[in-house]
Write an enzyme that holds these catalytic residues in place. Sequence first.
Site, PDB file in Angstrom:
ATOM      1  N   ASP A 109     -13.748   0.422  -5.663  1.00 25.33           N
ATOM      2  CA  ASP A 109     -12.641   0.200  -4.727  1.00 25.33           C
ATOM      3  C   ASP A 109     -12.690  -1.195  -4.124  1.00 25.33           C
ATOM      4  O   ASP A 109     -13.717  -1.895  -4.212  1.00 25.33           O
ATOM      5  CB  ASP A 109     -12.717   1.264  -3.612  1.00 25.33           C
ATOM      6  CG  ASP A 109     -11.344   1.650  -3.100  1.00 25.33           C
ATOM      7  OD1 ASP A 109     -10.406   0.863  -3.241  1.00 25.33           O
ATOM      8  OD2 ASP A 109     -11.219   2.757  -2.523  1.00 25.33           O
ATOM      9  N   TRP A 139       0.853  -1.186   0.000  1.00 24.94           N
ATOM     10  CA  TRP A 139       0.000   0.000   0.000  1.00 24.94           C
ATOM     11  C   TRP A 139       0.901   1.254   0.000  1.00 24.94           C
ATOM     12  O   TRP A 139       1.909   1.290   0.698  1.00 24.94           O
ATOM     13  CB  TRP A 139      -0.899  -0.010   1.250  1.00 24.94           C
ATOM     14  CG  TRP A 139      -1.799   1.202   1.317  1.00 24.94           C
ATOM     15  CD1 TRP A 139      -2.745   1.546   0.410  1.00 24.94           C
ATOM     16  CD2 TRP A 139      -1.814   2.205   2.335  1.00 24.94           C
ATOM     17  NE1 TRP A 139      -3.354   2.720   0.792  1.00 24.94           N
ATOM     18  CE2 TRP A 139      -2.799   3.161   1.973  1.00 24.94           C
ATOM     19  CE3 TRP A 139      -1.079   2.406   3.503  1.00 24.94           C
ATOM     20  CZ2 TRP A 139      -3.085   4.280   2.742  1.00 24.94           C
ATOM     21  CZ3 TRP A 139      -1.365   3.531   4.260  1.00 24.94           C
ATOM     22  CH2 TRP A 139      -2.356   4.449   3.888  1.00 24.94           C
ATOM     23  N   ASP A 172     -15.667   8.222  -0.896  1.00 22.14           N
ATOM     24  CA  ASP A 172     -16.264   7.475   0.206  1.00 22.14           C
ATOM     25  C   ASP A 172     -17.012   8.403   1.182  1.00 22.14           C
ATOM     26  O   ASP A 172     -16.593   9.539   1.402  1.00 22.14           O
ATOM     27  CB  ASP A 172     -15.108   6.779   0.945  1.00 22.14           C
ATOM     28  CG  ASP A 172     -15.583   5.682   1.855  1.00 22.14           C
ATOM     29  OD1 ASP A 172     -16.795   5.490   1.979  1.00 22.14           O
ATOM     30  OD2 ASP A 172     -14.710   5.011   2.450  1.00 22.14           O
ATOM     31  N   ASP A 232      -2.619   5.164  -3.487  1.00 25.22           N
ATOM     32  CA  ASP A 232      -3.065   6.193  -2.548  1.00 25.22           C
ATOM     33  C   ASP A 232      -1.927   7.142  -2.217  1.00 25.22           C
ATOM     34  O   ASP A 232      -2.079   8.003  -1.367  1.00 25.22           O
ATOM     35  CB  ASP A 232      -3.573   5.539  -1.261  1.00 25.22           C
ATOM     36  CG  ASP A 232      -5.012   5.070  -1.414  1.00 25.22           C
ATOM     37  OD1 ASP A 232      -5.596   5.325  -2.479  1.00 25.22           O
ATOM     38  OD2 ASP A 232      -5.543   4.451  -0.469  1.00 25.22           O
ATOM     39  N   LYS A 250     -15.834   4.925  -9.331  1.00 28.30           N
ATOM     40  CA  LYS A 250     -14.551   4.413  -8.830  1.00 28.30           C
ATOM     41  C   LYS A 250     -14.862   3.169  -8.008  1.00 28.30           C
ATOM     42  O   LYS A 250     -15.516   3.249  -6.972  1.00 28.30           O
ATOM     43  CB  LYS A 250     -13.889   5.487  -7.967  1.00 28.30           C
ATOM     44  CG  LYS A 250     -12.593   5.061  -7.288  1.00 28.30           C
ATOM     45  CD  LYS A 250     -11.987   6.269  -6.567  1.00 28.30           C
ATOM     46  CE  LYS A 250     -10.840   5.940  -5.648  1.00 28.30           C
ATOM     47  NZ  LYS A 250     -10.440   7.097  -4.841  1.00 28.30           N
TER      48      LYS A 250
HETATM   49  C1  GLA Z   1      -9.122   3.707  -0.623  1.00 31.16           C
HETATM   50  C2  GLA Z   1      -8.867   4.413  -1.946  1.00 31.16           C
HETATM   51  C3  GLA Z   1      -8.845   5.905  -1.710  1.00 31.16           C
HETATM   52  C4  GLA Z   1     -10.174   6.339  -1.124  1.00 31.16           C
HETATM   53  C5  GLA Z   1     -10.469   5.566   0.135  1.00 31.16           C
HETATM   54  C6  GLA Z   1     -11.867   5.821   0.629  1.00 31.16           C
HETATM   55  O1  GLA Z   1      -8.071   3.873   0.250  1.00 31.16           O
HETATM   56  O2  GLA Z   1      -7.693   3.963  -2.529  1.00 31.16           O
HETATM   57  O3  GLA Z   1      -8.581   6.594  -2.901  1.00 31.16           O
HETATM   58  O4  GLA Z   1     -11.174   6.145  -2.081  1.00 31.16           O
HETATM   59  O5  GLA Z   1     -10.330   4.157  -0.059  1.00 31.16           O
HETATM   60  O6  GLA Z   1     -12.189   5.094   1.751  1.00 31.16           O
END
Ligand code: GLA
Length: 768
Positions: free
Chosen positions: A471, A192, A360, A535, A469
């Site tokens: 996720d 990550w 989110d 991220d 998006k």
């Molecule tokens: C993950 C995604 C982020 C964001 C968060 C939201 O970490 O990679 O870009 O969307 O979730 O909870």
Amino acid sequence: MLDKNEHYILLSTKKTSLLLFVNEIKKLTCQYYGKKIASLEEADALTRKRPYLEGTEIQYNEENPLSLNHMKLAYSTLGKGDYFAPSMILENEDSTLFDFVVEGFEEIAPQKIDGLPTPHDADQEVVIHLKEEALQVLVDLHYVIFEDSDTIGSYVEVINKNEKALTITKVMSLQLPLINEDFQLWSTYGNWISELQIQKTPLLRGRQVIESLVGYSSARHNPAFALVASGANFHYGNVYGFNLVYSSNFEDSIEMDSFENVRVQVGISSTAFRKVLQKEEKFTTPMAVMTYSSEGLNGLGEQFHFFVNSHVIPSQWNHMARPIAYNNWEATNFKFNKRKIFSLMKVAAKFGMELFVLDDGWFSTRNDDSHGLGDWEVNEKKLPGGLSALAQRAKKYGMKFGIWMEPEMVNDDTKLYRDHPDWIIHEKFHKPSKGRHQYVLDLTKKEVQEFVYESVAKTLRSAEISYLKWDCNRCISDYDNRNGTFFYDYCRGLYSVLERLIKEFPNVLFENCASGGNRFDLGMLSYFPQSWMSDDTDSYQRLLIQEGGLLFYPPSVMSNHVAAKTSNQLLRYTSYDTKFNIAALGVLGYELDLNDVIGRKDPNVLIKQIDYYKEHRELFQWGKVIQDRTIIDSDHKMIEFLGENEAIVSQFILIGKPNPKEGHLIVYGLEDDAQYEFKTRKESIALKRFGNLVNMVSPIHINPDGRLLPIISKYLEMYSEEDSGTLSGAAFRTVGATLAQEWSGVGYDERVRMLGDFGSRMYYIRKK
Ligand code: GLA
């Protein structure tokens, strides 16, 4: 192109050839993979000659002094004298020794692989039928030609014809023999916020395995890798690239023996894999792909980029301009309401952004990451009027509207979990573990697939939503793999949902995300034409990630955002311009609190970036990518995007040094005799970077650590140098244009290049 006679099959693309040979003991071998050869007349000269056995070799049969171990096998099993890791391991009640021979081969119309993503618009497909007579098992090896992108695909079908059940514990999609060219293995590793870090290792004698066991292709290692011949670099030399069209546990294996025979395998991970086939049942692997280039890593990249754009992503997105997104995640996290979102929309539109993405936190009780996931009802308290009010507002501002969802997951504090606790991935005896406070829904179950499909489809139907998006924020654990195919079944369950969704919503732009790049692969790209790479929006880290990604994947699928100057991930401070110079190398977006940049000079900085990106979007998203070296080898990095009569070059310095070498703008791939104009993209320079040096020119003393300097810095416009001129393509390629003197402890004016740590510049080059 396909050329064949009784023993040979020659598969050719525009620039490459793969020569398959059925030898005297009816084994399928691969005698050559490399630069295109003209015809089968060359086949004999390329075929291995080993008439004698050596030392402890096993002679396959009485008539032929041949050993499987030296045979350049295109597939292999255990037990008849081949001592590399096999590509297939099978057993049934009667035996563990399976000895396949070729029955015949035929050309067929390119096929869709049942239940798995299949690269589209293939030119030709050939299938080689193998048979194990005594044990009644058939194996079909498929080779698929994508001429224009110099890519060849390979997948395998195993069919049990025996009354007795057949157990497969390993079946690779591709096996390619090569002879060592003092190879270096280029692969990627990460986690990550640090995906796709390039790793180069010499190819060792023995076996190097790159594998994922997390349930997805993973950020730990991407399935893509390359073998780079001795002396090859980004610009020239022999390079072989491999990848897999699959999104779950994979296995790449590269083995070399003492004769420097190399065997490459790509396929589903054999760890914890077992498939049992009853009579007439069939198992099909995902497709692996390979490419070869004599033009180094940039040549390899160009071919794989073309392949992804033309054959992997859904065809309606090939060459479709991707919008500049604004995403609220790093700006607000879960802390927002309708007013806040409207105010961000207003500024985003003013700055010229084209798509507003609500991340989110818009649904149910989702005000932190331990609640609400799985209950996909809008939180009307936070967002009265729901998604359609937001979509309408975005539209009023001239922007498209998109949202975030994480459809495969559930928090336990939800109606979904309370109603269906058995829908999560779990096993009988152990309490399932959480990751990011959530469980994974079991997509091997039909009713869960239906739920996931419906929750997304219902949301998309509820408002004018043109982007989603998708996720996926934890790895898989606690699975019940008693049937041996849990991961394969999960992945197919996911694909069946995605297939239906993109059919129903062909115009919705789906962006793939798994905490960034935890599931970035050709399988997901077959449905979702772009992917949130990481991220990590810190400039330096992001550059490492994009550098690794661009080796194998085109910029059009890589979405990158400019975030606040102080990185949330590393607390490192970098200018908006450096952030732009990196984020623009793909699909650009922004994810900072735009209200914080209003009312000072920064809006102009962002507006100019957006205008610049729009003007050169074609190059940034679809240009040919040229790199010169990796960051692990140098603290200078350049990435070029080449178009028909133009190019963009981004240069980066990681750590500034005194007495810098004269700067040059080198541009590759231009026509030698043509003349080109070049120009720096003008950047802003922050006064506060000068610290105490401001007192050399200031009429009053300014404390470099005091309050005044940042305030003046906010409002004072200072600009970078602007190099420009004309040069021939030949000169650009050899030494390049000489750039302005770089700052090294002497006075600033607009003729000096102020770079320093994490400094960068972007240049536009156009044919005159
Ligand atoms: C993950 C995604 C982020 C964001 C968060 C939201 O970490 O990679 O870009 O969307 O979730 O909870």
